[in-house]
Design a protein around this motif. Structure first.
Motif, PDB file in Angstrom:
ATOM      1  N   VAL A 277       0.766  -1.227   0.135  1.00 27.05           N
ATOM      2  CA  VAL A 277      -0.167  -0.004  -0.079  1.00 27.05           C
ATOM      3  C   VAL A 277       1.010   1.278   0.038  1.00 27.05           C
ATOM      4  O   VAL A 277       0.769   2.253  -0.523  1.00 27.05           O
ATOM      5  N   ASN A 278       1.834   1.214   0.683  1.00 28.04           N
ATOM      6  CA  ASN A 278       3.066   2.258   0.987  1.00 28.04           C
ATOM      7  C   ASN A 278       3.489   2.598  -0.583  1.00 28.04           C
ATOM      8  O   ASN A 278       3.890   3.809  -1.051  1.00 28.04           O
ATOM      9  N   SER A 279       3.956   1.370  -1.324  1.00 29.60           N
ATOM     10  CA  SER A 279       4.420   1.416  -2.629  1.00 29.60           C
ATOM     11  C   SER A 279       3.320   2.314  -3.537  1.00 29.60           C
ATOM     12  O   SER A 279       3.993   2.956  -4.479  1.00 29.60           O
ATOM     13  N   PHE A 280       2.120   2.093  -3.358  1.00 29.36           N
ATOM     14  CA  PHE A 280       1.144   3.009  -4.303  1.00 29.36           C
ATOM     15  C   PHE A 280       1.166   4.274  -3.542  1.00 29.36           C
ATOM     16  O   PHE A 280       1.149   5.293  -4.555  1.00 29.36           O
ATOM     17  N   ALA A 281       1.056   4.648  -2.441  1.00 24.86           N
ATOM     18  CA  ALA A 281       0.938   5.700  -1.694  1.00 24.86           C
ATOM     19  C   ALA A 281       2.398   6.800  -2.215  1.00 24.86           C
ATOM     20  O   ALA A 281       2.129   7.964  -2.335  1.00 24.86           O
ATOM     21  N   VAL A 282       3.306   6.072  -2.338  1.00 20.21           N
ATOM     22  CA  VAL A 282       4.689   6.751  -2.532  1.00 20.21           C
ATOM     23  C   VAL A 282       4.577   7.331  -3.877  1.00 20.21           C
ATOM     24  O   VAL A 282       5.468   8.239  -4.269  1.00 20.21           O
ATOM     25  N   ILE A 283       3.741   6.783  -4.691  1.00 21.65           N
ATOM     26  CA  ILE A 283       3.558   7.259  -6.249  1.00 21.65           C
ATOM     27  C   ILE A 283       3.116   9.018  -6.036  1.00 21.65           C
ATOM     28  O   ILE A 283       3.663   9.806  -6.935  1.00 21.65           O
ATOM     29  N   PHE A 284       2.470   9.266  -4.957  1.00 18.61           N
ATOM     30  CA  PHE A 284       1.994  10.550  -4.652  1.00 18.61           C
ATOM     31  C   PHE A 284       2.718  11.312  -3.724  1.00 18.61           C
ATOM     32  O   PHE A 284       3.165  12.424  -3.995  1.00 18.61           O
ATOM     33  N   THR A 285       3.070  10.558  -2.489  1.00 17.05           N
ATOM     34  CA  THR A 285       3.746  11.258  -1.426  1.00 17.05           C
ATOM     35  C   THR A 285       5.322  11.601  -2.185  1.00 17.05           C
ATOM     36  O   THR A 285       5.952  12.741  -1.917  1.00 17.05           O
ATOM     37  N   ALA A 286       5.903  10.592  -2.757  1.00 17.13           N
ATOM     38  CA  ALA A 286       7.174  10.954  -3.194  1.00 17.13           C
ATOM     39  C   ALA A 286       7.099  11.607  -4.791  1.00 17.13           C
ATOM     40  O   ALA A 286       8.102  12.198  -5.038  1.00 17.13           O
ATOM     41  N   GLY A 287       6.022  11.466  -5.304  1.00 20.19           N
ATOM     42  CA  GLY A 287       6.079  11.837  -6.616  1.00 20.19           C
ATOM     43  C   GLY A 287       5.964  13.270  -6.984  1.00 20.19           C
ATOM     44  O   GLY A 287       6.599  13.875  -7.796  1.00 20.19           O
ATOM     45  N   VAL A 288       5.019  13.738  -5.937  1.00 16.82           N
ATOM     46  CA  VAL A 288       5.113  15.162  -5.962  1.00 16.82           C
ATOM     47  C   VAL A 288       6.217  15.982  -5.718  1.00 16.82           C
ATOM     48  O   VAL A 288       6.671  17.120  -6.192  1.00 16.82           O
ATOM     49  N   SER A 289       7.107  15.356  -4.477  1.00 18.56           N
ATOM     50  CA  SER A 289       8.226  15.886  -4.189  1.00 18.56           C
ATOM     51  C   SER A 289       9.085  15.628  -5.062  1.00 18.56           C
ATOM     52  O   SER A 289      10.032  16.708  -5.424  1.00 18.56           O
ATOM     53  N   GLY A 290       9.540  14.585  -5.560  1.00 17.81           N
ATOM     54  CA  GLY A 290      10.478  14.147  -6.736  1.00 17.81           C
ATOM     55  C   GLY A 290      10.435  15.073  -8.101  1.00 17.81           C
ATOM     56  O   GLY A 290      11.351  15.585  -8.388  1.00 17.81           O
ATOM     57  N   ALA A 291       9.160  15.507  -8.225  1.00 18.24           N
ATOM     58  CA  ALA A 291       8.929  16.395  -9.569  1.00 18.24           C
ATOM     59  C   ALA A 291       9.533  17.896  -9.475  1.00 18.24           C
ATOM     60  O   ALA A 291       9.889  18.301 -10.330  1.00 18.24           O
ATOM     61  N   ILE A 292       9.683  18.289  -8.271  1.00 23.13           N
ATOM     62  CA  ILE A 292      10.184  19.500  -7.848  1.00 23.13           C
ATOM     63  C   ILE A 292      11.884  19.668  -7.833  1.00 23.13           C
ATOM     64  O   ILE A 292      12.280  20.532  -8.024  1.00 23.13           O
ATOM     65  N   MET A 293      12.394  18.515  -7.598  1.00 26.81           N
ATOM     66  CA  MET A 293      13.849  18.488  -7.247  1.00 26.81           C
ATOM     67  C   MET A 293      14.833  18.995  -8.102  1.00 26.81           C
ATOM     68  O   MET A 293      15.526  19.904  -8.081  1.00 26.81           O
ATOM     69  N   SER A 294      14.731  18.537  -9.415  1.00 28.55           N
ATOM     70  CA  SER A 294      15.525  19.131 -10.371  1.00 28.55           C
ATOM     71  C   SER A 294      15.346  20.572 -10.808  1.00 28.55           C
ATOM     72  O   SER A 294      16.336  21.458 -10.917  1.00 28.55           O
ATOM     73  N   PHE A 295      14.220  21.078 -10.353  1.00 21.95           N
ATOM     74  CA  PHE A 295      13.968  22.531 -10.758  1.00 21.95           C
ATOM     75  C   PHE A 295      14.461  23.315  -9.556  1.00 21.95           C
ATOM     76  O   PHE A 295      15.007  24.363  -9.838  1.00 21.95           O
ATOM     77  N   CYS A 296      14.359  22.642  -8.538  1.00 24.16           N
ATOM     78  CA  CYS A 296      14.749  23.571  -7.209  1.00 24.16           C
ATOM     79  C   CYS A 296      16.245  23.593  -7.431  1.00 24.16           C
ATOM     80  O   CYS A 296      17.008  24.748  -6.963  1.00 24.16           O
ATOM     81  N   GLY A 297      16.890  22.554  -7.809  1.00 22.29           N
ATOM     82  CA  GLY A 297      18.417  22.508  -8.077  1.00 22.29           C
ATOM     83  C   GLY A 297      18.880  23.665  -8.785  1.00 22.29           C
ATOM     84  O   GLY A 297      19.712  24.603  -8.557  1.00 22.29           O
ATOM     85  N   VAL A 298      18.100  23.961  -9.921  1.00 19.12           N
ATOM     86  CA  VAL A 298      18.420  25.026 -10.859  1.00 19.12           C
ATOM     87  C   VAL A 298      18.303  26.122 -10.513  1.00 19.12           C
ATOM     88  O   VAL A 298      18.921  27.206 -10.545  1.00 19.12           O
TER      89      VAL A 298
END
Length: 577
Positions: A277-298
């Motif tokens: 269940v956590n693997s499914f939830a991680v799609i959203f909990t980590a997906g939302v955060s993971g999508a910002i990381m490269s932007f924030c670095g630049v």
């Protein structure tokens, strides 16, 4: 005209969708594997992958350390307009992945029986755990390899490719599961081959896409001294992600021991349902955060706090909506979710209760993930590390140990949301302590807004119309005058912006909005323009004798540096005057 969020919305929307779809592919393979194991091999054997998870996270920790660190290092170097070192960081990322995977496999495989005993495998499933672990260790390089693949594909703007890579992984895992478990009866070994065969397909396919068709990163020769310097940079930046995986390793090992010792193998099967269940939830909990990381670095390297705040606002709002929906589903139908994994009888009530309580942790987990990615990208790695250790291991294990003695096994499930909430509270307290030292540090996000607050930057969203282009040039002139820039340089900066926007309008799709930013730091003026609307590099088409490029010729003669890169799937033009 003042900077809206049109560019950020478009850029983040592309990255979020591709990240969610890619993580869905990744999670689908794991979930399907657990479902088929539970249904075809029985609920007892569902505990096998749960027992072996700490071993999986040895390779995952190393992969995250190098993959996330490599992506963040490349993003910083792109922000610094240093493509040569970016290529070298890309190369070092892959060299480190191969070398570390080889070392780990060489250490663990000859000591397989010792490893299985340390995992605490019960006698009745010892052979199944051993065969699963053997395949995992042999496939360690692919386990590690998916981390640079996932992160670098997104940085390179290959959002569709990242989705395809992880769809390949999901399909390969499902097909191998049906063949190896269902048809050939290979049991736990077949399940392990299916999982890591899927990872191998994703890692090889993704690496080939990056190496042979990458836009911003290429494999190059790197001298030993520079290789070491870049390796240290990658390891430092990637530490929070590696610590997160190490914490998962330690947490799972501790909870497995606690559950096995106090509640038996069937309770570990319930824990595996929670992990799925956590693997499914991680799609959203980590997906939302993971999508910002490269932007924030630049953006952090460019000191563009306006864009970072716009980005985070979108992440918090969209993430909250998505994770609320997942939480509601888990709370409303926990028994149906548990039955998917072949859980029935007395174990069903245990598993359903676990899913319901665990779902409460999703929202604070998403918030913590976003903050950790932000801090990791903006030079506050120590705070990201503190949060990761607290929520990932110390608080979970501590609460589980305390509450399981009072509430039974439900105390273990409550430990997850309590750990997330307490970590967030501590992060807020530490943030306030940091803010006392600098009045320009923003609350919670901890961004240095000095340049913005002192009026040394201007950000505009410019539509591709003659009126908006002319208006943007006038606003830039006013900005330069307010910052005591000489009339001659003011004219040059205004002309550079106007000419670049005119060229973009003429060579990209109609209806495009460009993100324009001018910053002055210690007398140096940096003009940066980003836009979607198709690939367009004015520098590659420049011709001294072509009157259409007369404006660009004037800009090139005035500028100290003018460069083009393709980042986030967008055109990125930088002029330093």
């Amino acid at each position: 005209m003042k900077q809206g969020d049109a560019f950020i919305k478009q850029a983040y929307g592309r990255h979020l969708l591709s990240t969610l779809l890619a993580l869905t592919g990744s999670a689908a393979g794991s979930i399907v594997n657990s479902v088929l194991m539970g249904r075809l091999l029985g609920a007892d054997l569902l505990s096998v992958p749960c027992i072996v998870i700490p071993l999986h996270y040895i390779f995952a920790s190393a992969g995250a350390l190098i993959g996330v660190g490599g992506m963040a290092a490349c993003a910083n170097l792109i922000g610094e307009k240093d493509p040569d070192r970016c290529n070298k960081a890309f190369t070092v990322t892959w060299l480190m992945t191969l070398a570390v995977a080889a070392v780990l496999t060489a250490i663990l495989l000859p000591n397989l029986d010792l490893v299985v005993r340390l995992l605490g495998a019960p006698p009745e499933i010892y052979g199944n755990v051993r065969s699963y672990a053997a395949v995992l260790i042999i496939s360690g390089v692919f386990n590690m390899g998916v981390y640079p693949v996932f992160n670098l594909l997104r940085l390179d703007g290959k959002m569709v490719a990242s989705v395809i890579v992880f769809a390949v992984m999901a399909v390969a895992t499902a097909v191998l599961d049906l063949l190896l478990i269902g048809k050939f009866g290979l049991g736990a070994a077949g399940a392990s081959i299916a999982v890591y065969g899927g990872l191998a397909a994703a890692a090889i396919f993704g690496a080939a896409l990056l190496i042979f068709s990458g836009e911003n990163m290429k494999l190059v020769r790197v001298k030993a001294a520079e290789c070491w310097q870049l390796a240290k940079k990658i390891l430092f930046i990637g530490t929070p992600s590696a610590i997160e995986n190490v914490c998962i390793l330690l947490k799972t090992y501790a909870l497995n021991a606690l559950i096995l010792g106090g509640f038996g193998v069937i309770a570990v099967s319930a824990f595996q349902v929670v992990n799925s269940v956590n693997s499914f939830a991680v799609i959203f909990t980590a997906g939302v955060s993971g999508a910002i990381m490269s932007f924030c670095g630049v953006f952090s390297t460019e000191r563009d706090t306006v864009s970072i705040r716009q980005l985070l606002k979108l992440a918090f709002i969209e993430g909250a909506v998505l994770i609320a929906a997942v939480t509601v589903v888990c709370v409303l139908i926990p028994e149906s979710i548990s039955r998917l994994f072949g859980i029935d009888g007395d174990a069903l009530k245990l598993s359903a209760s676990a899913v319901t309580i665990f779902a409460v942790s999703f929202l604070p987990s998403m918030v913590n993930n976003i903050l950790i990615c932000l801090y990791q990208s903006t030079g506050r790695e120590w705070l990201a590390n503190v949060m990761t250790v607290l929520r990932g291991f110390l608080f979970v294990a501590g609460f589980a140990l305390l509450l399981s003695g009072v509430l039974g096994i439900s105390g273990i499930w409550h430990s997850f949301w309590l750990a997330e909430l307490l970590t967030l509270i501590i992060a807020l307290i530490l943030g306030e302590i940091i803010r006392r030292k600098n009045p320009y540090i923003s609350r919670l996000l901890l961004l240095d807004t000095t340049i913005e607050s002192e009026g040394h930057s201007i950000a505009l969203s410019v539509k591709d119309t003659d009126e908006e282009i002319a208006a943007s040039a006038a606003l830039i002139s006013e900005f330069c005058e307010a910052n005591d820039i000489s009339p001659k340089r003011t004219n040059a900066i205004s002309l550079a912006a106007e000419e670049m926007l005119v060229l973009i309008k003429a060579h990209t799709t109609v209806g495009n909005t460009a993100s324009l930013r001018v910053t002055t730091i210690q007398g140096v003026v940096v003009l940066r323009i980003r836009n979607f609307g198709g690939v367009y590099n004015p520098l590659s088409e420049y011709d001294d004798d072509d009157m259409d490029f007369l404006g660009l010729k004037l800009v090139k003669n005035m500028a100290e540096i003018i460069s083009y890169q393709r980042t986030f799937g967008a055109n990125n033009l930088t002029v330093i005057l």
